[in-house]
Write a protein that holds these residues in place. Structure first.
Motif, PDB file in Angstrom:
ATOM      1  N   SER B  14       0.841  -1.190   0.000  1.00  0.00           N
ATOM      2  CA  SER B  14       0.000   0.000   0.000  1.00  0.00           C
ATOM      3  C   SER B  14       0.881   1.247   0.000  1.00  0.00           C
ATOM      4  O   SER B  14       2.095   1.170   0.096  1.00  0.00           O
ATOM      5  CB  SER B  14      -0.934  -0.026   1.191  1.00  0.00           C
ATOM      6  OG  SER B  14      -0.276  -0.549   2.312  1.00  0.00           O
ATOM      7  N   TYR B 127      -2.799   3.716  13.817  1.00  0.00           N
ATOM      8  CA  TYR B 127      -3.961   4.558  14.086  1.00  0.00           C
ATOM      9  C   TYR B 127      -4.995   4.250  13.014  1.00  0.00           C
ATOM     10  O   TYR B 127      -4.769   4.519  11.833  1.00  0.00           O
ATOM     11  CB  TYR B 127      -3.580   6.039  14.050  1.00  0.00           C
ATOM     12  CG  TYR B 127      -4.766   6.967  14.200  1.00  0.00           C
ATOM     13  CD1 TYR B 127      -5.414   7.092  15.429  1.00  0.00           C
ATOM     14  CD2 TYR B 127      -5.256   7.677  13.116  1.00  0.00           C
ATOM     15  CE1 TYR B 127      -6.509   7.915  15.563  1.00  0.00           C
ATOM     16  CE2 TYR B 127      -6.356   8.509  13.250  1.00  0.00           C
ATOM     17  CZ  TYR B 127      -6.977   8.624  14.480  1.00  0.00           C
ATOM     18  OH  TYR B 127      -8.065   9.434  14.608  1.00  0.00           O
ATOM     19  N   CYS B 128      -6.097   3.652  13.419  1.00  0.00           N
ATOM     20  CA  CYS B 128      -7.124   3.209  12.468  1.00  0.00           C
ATOM     21  C   CYS B 128      -6.438   2.376  11.382  1.00  0.00           C
ATOM     22  O   CYS B 128      -5.785   1.393  11.695  1.00  0.00           O
ATOM     23  CB  CYS B 128      -7.875   4.404  11.921  1.00  0.00           C
ATOM     24  SG  CYS B 128      -9.528   3.974  11.365  1.00  0.00           S
ATOM     25  N   ASP B 129      -6.528   2.752  10.117  1.00  0.00           N
ATOM     26  CA  ASP B 129      -5.876   1.965   9.068  1.00  0.00           C
ATOM     27  C   ASP B 129      -4.508   2.536   8.685  1.00  0.00           C
ATOM     28  O   ASP B 129      -3.933   2.129   7.678  1.00  0.00           O
ATOM     29  CB  ASP B 129      -6.778   1.895   7.831  1.00  0.00           C
ATOM     30  CG  ASP B 129      -8.054   1.121   8.101  1.00  0.00           C
ATOM     31  OD1 ASP B 129      -8.008   0.166   8.895  1.00  0.00           O
ATOM     32  OD2 ASP B 129      -9.108   1.469   7.524  1.00  0.00           O
ATOM     33  N   PHE B 130      -4.017   3.498   9.463  1.00  0.00           N
ATOM     34  CA  PHE B 130      -2.709   4.080   9.189  1.00  0.00           C
ATOM     35  C   PHE B 130      -1.623   3.359   9.980  1.00  0.00           C
ATOM     36  O   PHE B 130      -1.862   2.906  11.089  1.00  0.00           O
ATOM     37  CB  PHE B 130      -2.674   5.562   9.589  1.00  0.00           C
ATOM     38  CG  PHE B 130      -3.498   6.444   8.710  1.00  0.00           C
ATOM     39  CD1 PHE B 130      -2.971   6.985   7.551  1.00  0.00           C
ATOM     40  CD2 PHE B 130      -4.817   6.744   9.042  1.00  0.00           C
ATOM     41  CE1 PHE B 130      -3.723   7.815   6.747  1.00  0.00           C
ATOM     42  CE2 PHE B 130      -5.584   7.566   8.238  1.00  0.00           C
ATOM     43  CZ  PHE B 130      -5.038   8.106   7.085  1.00  0.00           C
ATOM     44  N   TYR B 152      -0.858   4.337   4.403  1.00  0.00           N
ATOM     45  CA  TYR B 152      -2.296   4.150   4.495  1.00  0.00           C
ATOM     46  C   TYR B 152      -2.596   2.785   3.891  1.00  0.00           C
ATOM     47  O   TYR B 152      -2.659   2.617   2.675  1.00  0.00           O
ATOM     48  CB  TYR B 152      -3.049   5.274   3.772  1.00  0.00           C
ATOM     49  CG  TYR B 152      -4.538   5.174   3.991  1.00  0.00           C
ATOM     50  CD1 TYR B 152      -5.049   5.156   5.289  1.00  0.00           C
ATOM     51  CD2 TYR B 152      -5.426   5.084   2.932  1.00  0.00           C
ATOM     52  CE1 TYR B 152      -6.410   5.045   5.517  1.00  0.00           C
ATOM     53  CE2 TYR B 152      -6.791   4.984   3.155  1.00  0.00           C
ATOM     54  CZ  TYR B 152      -7.272   4.956   4.447  1.00  0.00           C
ATOM     55  OH  TYR B 152      -8.613   4.835   4.677  1.00  0.00           O
ATOM     56  N   CYS B 153      -2.747   1.814   4.782  1.00  0.00           N
ATOM     57  CA  CYS B 153      -2.747   0.413   4.348  1.00  0.00           C
ATOM     58  C   CYS B 153      -3.875   0.016   3.378  1.00  0.00           C
ATOM     59  O   CYS B 153      -3.653  -0.832   2.523  1.00  0.00           O
ATOM     60  CB  CYS B 153      -2.758  -0.501   5.564  1.00  0.00           C
ATOM     61  SG  CYS B 153      -1.442  -0.121   6.714  1.00  0.00           S
ATOM     62  N   PRO B 154      -5.090   0.571   3.466  1.00  0.00           N
ATOM     63  CA  PRO B 154      -6.128   0.088   2.553  1.00  0.00           C
ATOM     64  C   PRO B 154      -5.937   0.541   1.105  1.00  0.00           C
ATOM     65  O   PRO B 154      -6.601   0.003   0.221  1.00  0.00           O
ATOM     66  CB  PRO B 154      -7.425   0.688   3.111  1.00  0.00           C
ATOM     67  CG  PRO B 154      -7.096   1.232   4.441  1.00  0.00           C
ATOM     68  CD  PRO B 154      -5.634   1.514   4.437  1.00  0.00           C
ATOM     69  N   CYS B 155      -5.080   1.517   0.847  1.00  0.00           N
ATOM     70  CA  CYS B 155      -5.041   2.111  -0.490  1.00  0.00           C
ATOM     71  C   CYS B 155      -3.735   1.791  -1.202  1.00  0.00           C
ATOM     72  O   CYS B 155      -2.655   1.931  -0.633  1.00  0.00           O
ATOM     73  CB  CYS B 155      -5.220   3.625  -0.392  1.00  0.00           C
ATOM     74  SG  CYS B 155      -5.338   4.401  -1.991  1.00  0.00           S
ATOM     75  N   VAL B 156      -3.828   1.363  -2.462  1.00  0.00           N
ATOM     76  CA  VAL B 156      -2.627   0.966  -3.203  1.00  0.00           C
ATOM     77  C   VAL B 156      -2.203   2.011  -4.224  1.00  0.00           C
ATOM     78  O   VAL B 156      -1.149   1.886  -4.833  1.00  0.00           O
ATOM     79  CB  VAL B 156      -2.840  -0.384  -3.925  1.00  0.00           C
ATOM     80  CG1 VAL B 156      -3.062  -1.498  -2.911  1.00  0.00           C
ATOM     81  CG2 VAL B 156      -3.998  -0.312  -4.907  1.00  0.00           C
ATOM     82  N   LEU B 164      -5.854  12.813   1.401  1.00  0.00           N
ATOM     83  CA  LEU B 164      -6.275  12.236   2.681  1.00  0.00           C
ATOM     84  C   LEU B 164      -5.063  12.049   3.593  1.00  0.00           C
ATOM     85  O   LEU B 164      -5.086  12.374   4.776  1.00  0.00           O
ATOM     86  CB  LEU B 164      -6.964  10.911   2.341  1.00  0.00           C
ATOM     87  CG  LEU B 164      -7.423   9.899   3.363  1.00  0.00           C
ATOM     88  CD1 LEU B 164      -8.573   9.122   2.741  1.00  0.00           C
ATOM     89  CD2 LEU B 164      -6.328   8.949   3.723  1.00  0.00           C
TER      90      LEU B 164
END
Ligand SMILES: [Zn+2]
Lengths: 311, 222
Positions: B14, B127-130, B152-156, B164
């Motif tokens: 990501s 922190y959350c998905d970070f 930011y792990c969910p985004c590639v 963001l």
């Protein structure tokens, strides 16, 4: 409180009736006791039989007598009053140890609740009936009819038809790829890849979407044995939230007569997540709230909102 | 030994952004790191272990006497079984961790620049998905600067979530947030190419080189 007085008068009759029942039971058991013992020894066979029949008749008459007596007594006891709203349960209020066994007040409370529940359920049912778009509209008639046993015809569509509808929808959205699997019999599972944003699994029943699960673009959608994993939720909070909202959307888009329209509407809504990480919230104007981007999409306008910023 | 690897996380990495955080005026490196940790914890971040990125420099020896090119061999504790080799201005490869052994065998072609080893160590925060990594960059046992890596792990796709990410970094680094890392801007597909592990390492390498050239701020050495 007329009932109390009424019952009080009959208490004596009650106790008589109870001893009547006891008498009847003992006379009946005497009959069988006697039959079990058989004939007593006498000089002649004739004498033996005569004696036996006479005693048997005596016993039966005793049963008859006790039964008549019980019938007479039960007339005296009389019927409990039916004017009480809770019928016989009103007798519970006679319990002298109210404090220890508050059964009666609890019963009244429960009765009130169930009355209210019935009333509200009736209101809800008539409201739902007006919304013919909802999936259960024709199953919840206000009349107490039982649910129809026959399944709607749209549940038994041929797989070929489902394939056609799905591939037509797939062509409508170039930034979405839809793969169709049939891991368990005829029901389809769709794997929808939305750009490089996420992958959504849609578990179908005919053309109805039963369940949905959204995972990250870089997450695995298969088990170790190579089968589609339709259960494990995403490890990312953002996609867990999107899954929740997508499940809400499934309940929102309903039109039992035209399931293909429903699938198309749902896909249009789902496609609005293509800018999941790029759209600021339409209300607060920020990208993040508690570390999450705007995960909610309005069902009509498709605008992006944070979960707590919608409405 | 296989040089090219196909570990899952390489194709599915990501978006990461690595930047340098200036040491506060008259304060030590450690003090600035502590302040960052405190800010992250106040936001509700949870500490999740530690990390380490290191880099060795090799000179390519050539016969023609031209100025030699550099080869950087890097490791990242996030991908412990791999080793990244970046050739100056040229290709990079992702190899097995025992690539280092190969480098010893190749010492007639590549000479280890002694005293050029750079290390970056620090704590990981979630922190959350970070995923946030605050590291202290050390060269020959002196602390030279602070790195902050945010993933930011969910985004590639970097172009998708840069705004963001910027908003997030501003929340604990203040308004002086860096621009989009140049490694993404120079890709042929632009910002919308998928992020790769090498992108992260390139950013660390750029940061290391920048710190190497900078003067040692006397008061900051610890
Ligand atoms: Zn908002």
């Amino acid at each position: 409180m007329a009932d109390v007085v009424n019952v009080g008068v009959n208490l004596e009759a009650f106790s008589h009736a109870i001893s009547g029942i006891q008498a009847l039971r003992s006379s009946v058991s005497r009959v069988f006791e006697f039959l079990k013992d058989g004939m007593k020894n006498r000089e002649t066979l004739e004498g033996r039989e005569k004696q036996f029949i006479a005693e048997f008749q005596d016993n039966l008459q005793a049963v008859n007598r006790d039964l008549n007596e019980l019938e007479r007594l039960s007339g005296l006891v009389g019927r409990p009053s039916e004017s009480h709203p809770l019928h016989n349960s009103g007798l519970l209020s006679l319990d002298p140890v109210q404090d220890k066994t508050p059964l009666y007040s609890q019963l009244l409370q429960a009765y009130k609740w169930s009355n209210k529940l019935q009333y509200h359920a009736g209101l809800a049912s008539s409201l739902l009936n007006q919304q013919s778009l909802k999936r259960s509209a024709n199953q919840m008639g206000a009349s107490a009819k039982r649910r129809p046993k026959v399944q709607p015809s749209t549940l038994v569509l041929p797989p070929q038809y489902v394939d056609d509808v799905i591939s037509r929808i797939g062509r409508m959205f170039p930034d979405m790829t839809i793969e169709l699997f049939r891991p368990n019999g005829t029901s389809a599972v769709l794997l929808v890849t939305l750009g490089k944003v996420f992958k959504a699994l849609l578990v179908m029943r005919s053309l109805f979407i039963d369940r949905t699960l959204v995972r990250g673009y870089n997450e695995n959608n298969y088990n170790e044995d190579g089968k589609l994993d339709i259960w494990t939720k995403s490890k990312y909070q953002v996609f867990q939230k999107v899954t929740d909202h997508a499940s809400t959307a499934l309940l929102h888009y309903q039109l039992p007569q035209m399931p293909d329209v429903v699938v198309r509407s749902f896909m249009t809504w789902l496609r609005s997540y293509i800018k999941l990480f790029q759209s600021p919230c339409q209300r607060c104007g920020r990208f993040l709230q508690d570390g999450l981007p705007p995960t909610w999409r309005d069902f009509r306008t498709l605008e992006a909102f944070h979960d707590t910023c919608r409405m | 030994m296989s040089l090219m690897r196909s570990e899952l996380h390489f194709s599915n990495v990501s978006f990461c952004s690595v930047c340098q955080v200036p040491v506060a005026e008259g304060k030590s490196v450690q003090h600035t790191v502590d302040v960052l940790h405190k800010k992250l914890e106040q936001m509700g971040s949870v500490k999740q272990g530690s990390f380490c990125v290191d880099c060795e420099t090799y000179h390519a020896t050539n016969v023609s006497g031209q100025p030699s090119k550099l080869l950087y061999v890097m490791h990242n504790s996030e991908t412990p079984r791999s080793c990244m080799a970046l050739y100056e201005g040229g290709p990079c490869i992702v190899a097995d961790a025992n690539f280092d052994v190969l480098m010893v065998k190749l010492k007639s072609h590549f000479q280890n620049a002694k005293g050029h080893k750079v290390e970056c160590r620090g704590s990981r925060y979630r922190y959350c998905d970070f995923l946030i990594k605050v590291g202290t960059v050390t060269m020959s046992s002196s602390a030279r600067g602070i790195s902050v890596e945010v993933e930011y792990c969910p985004c590639v796709v970097p172009g998708d979530c840069w705004n963001l990410m910027k908003e997030f970094m501003q929340s604990f680094l203040g308004p002086s947030v860096p621009e989009l890392p140049s490694v993404f801007a120079t890709k042929p597909e632009g910002l919308f190419a998928q992020a790769e592990i090498v992108d992260t390492m390139t950013q660390y390498l750029e940061l290391f080189n920048k710190l190497r050239k900078s003067q040692i701020p006397g008061s900051n050495v610890r």
